[in-house]
Design an enzyme around this catalytic site. Sequence first.
Site, short mmCIF file in Angstrom:
data_model
loop_
_atom_site.label_atom_id
_atom_site.label_comp_id
_atom_site.label_asym_id
_atom_site.label_seq_id
_atom_site.Cartn_x
_atom_site.Cartn_y
_atom_site.Cartn_z
N LYS A 31 9.25 2.03 -12.43
CA LYS A 31 7.80 1.85 -12.39
C LYS A 31 7.37 0.70 -13.30
O LYS A 31 6.42 -0.02 -13.02
CB LYS A 31 7.09 3.14 -12.80
N VAL A 69 0.59 13.21 -2.72
CA VAL A 69 -0.61 12.41 -3.01
C VAL A 69 -0.98 11.59 -1.78
O VAL A 69 -2.15 11.54 -1.36
CB VAL A 69 -0.35 11.46 -4.22
N GLN A 101 0.83 -15.39 -10.40
CA GLN A 101 1.43 -16.55 -9.74
C GLN A 101 0.80 -16.85 -8.39
O GLN A 101 0.67 -18.01 -8.01
CB GLN A 101 2.93 -16.31 -9.50
N TYR A 151 13.41 6.19 -12.92
CA TYR A 151 12.00 6.33 -12.53
C TYR A 151 11.10 5.51 -13.46
O TYR A 151 10.31 4.67 -13.02
CB TYR A 151 11.62 7.80 -12.57
N LYS A 184 0.90 -10.64 -0.22
CA LYS A 184 0.70 -12.08 -0.40
C LYS A 184 0.49 -12.76 0.97
O LYS A 184 -0.45 -13.55 1.13
CB LYS A 184 1.93 -12.67 -1.11
N GLY A 211 5.18 -8.92 -1.29
CA GLY A 211 5.35 -10.07 -0.40
C GLY A 211 4.43 -9.95 0.80
O GLY A 211 3.79 -10.93 1.22
N THR A 230 14.07 1.60 -4.81
CA THR A 230 12.79 1.86 -4.14
C THR A 230 11.65 1.23 -4.93
O THR A 230 10.78 0.55 -4.38
CB THR A 230 12.57 3.38 -3.98
N ARG A 238 8.27 20.22 -11.36
CA ARG A 238 7.70 19.89 -12.66
C ARG A 238 6.95 21.09 -13.21
O ARG A 238 6.76 22.09 -12.53
CB ARG A 238 6.78 18.67 -12.55
#
Length: 306
Positions: free
Chosen positions: A162, A39, A175, A158, A118, A115, A105, A196
Amino acid sequence: FHPDTQSISYTTLSRFAPVKLLPPSSRKRVLVTGGAGFVGSHLVDRLMLLGHEVTVLDNFFTGSKTYLRHDVVEPFMIECDQIYHLACPASPPHYQFNAVKTIKTSFIGTLNMLGLAKRTKARFLISSTSEVYGDPEVHPQPEDYWGHVNPIGPRACYDEGKRVAETLTYGFHHQDGVDVRVARIFNTYVNPHDGRVVSNFIVQALRGEDMTSRPVNIGNGDEFTIGEFAELVREIVEKVQEEDGIKPARRVQIVYKPIPTDDPQKRRPDTTRAKNSLGWQPRWSVRMGLEEMVRYYKAKMAEGSM
Ligand code: NAD
């Protein structure tokens, strides 16, 4: 990376979606994690054709392009306007290979990238998944369905990874005011080695092997039982082979096997919100997409790379 330095076929890409170079004032500094993957590499091609300045982070666990080698579990600093956070193995054989690394991950990688968003005030998009719904009890699945996930099963690294990544994403939004987007992607058209159902069926049918069937439905409004889907793949492969003058010695059979642990029984996206709020709906029917995939896989087999 600048669009001029990359060898991308405009004609191939523009067949799928027309791309117009943006004026310099609209171009952004974009960070794509997992950009060497399936992707991600398509996203990177498109962003660069639009004229954006793109930096790709990838540890090449499953990706194939050559970009900046970096594991998102380690912090990373760069100035950027937008972050597309895709880094994560996506197919069961890949993410189950090292379950602890997979959840690290999703958890620590997403924490690091949020982070960064932000600090730089970058807009942040995460590629989440239909797996957050697990083996759903509601069908089709709207976004406000909370899901039905086994937290200790083989898919948990997985699915739960997620889910925690989504929790973190909205945590930083509420926040810290980070501007976030969450895309829950259902099964896409994928690489031949993905493992898959979409790739498995095509590879098996092209090789003349029997198709082993698991109960996983395909996203998009077009819904199939796994048996119907196997029939469709077989029909398309036969059509493509016939066009090339190939007559297989025998017809591949569809063989039903036991379901792997925690495999979802059925899933179909309820895409009402995407249609209403983004004006998005699939442009390709499953049949059209599968025909492209079959031709692509066939070419790969002919050149010996599969
Ligand atoms: P992919 O395996 O082709 O790409 C994932 C990329 O992430 C690879 O290039 C891999 O090397 C990289 N990566 C993995 N762990 C990393 C780490 N710790 N640090 C840096 N890079 C790392 O998978 P894909 O199909 O392109 O999926 C991309 C994203 O979309 C993933 O987040 C996946 O969960 C999500 N998604 C994909 C699908 C699908 O059907 N393809 C469906 C739902 C969600």
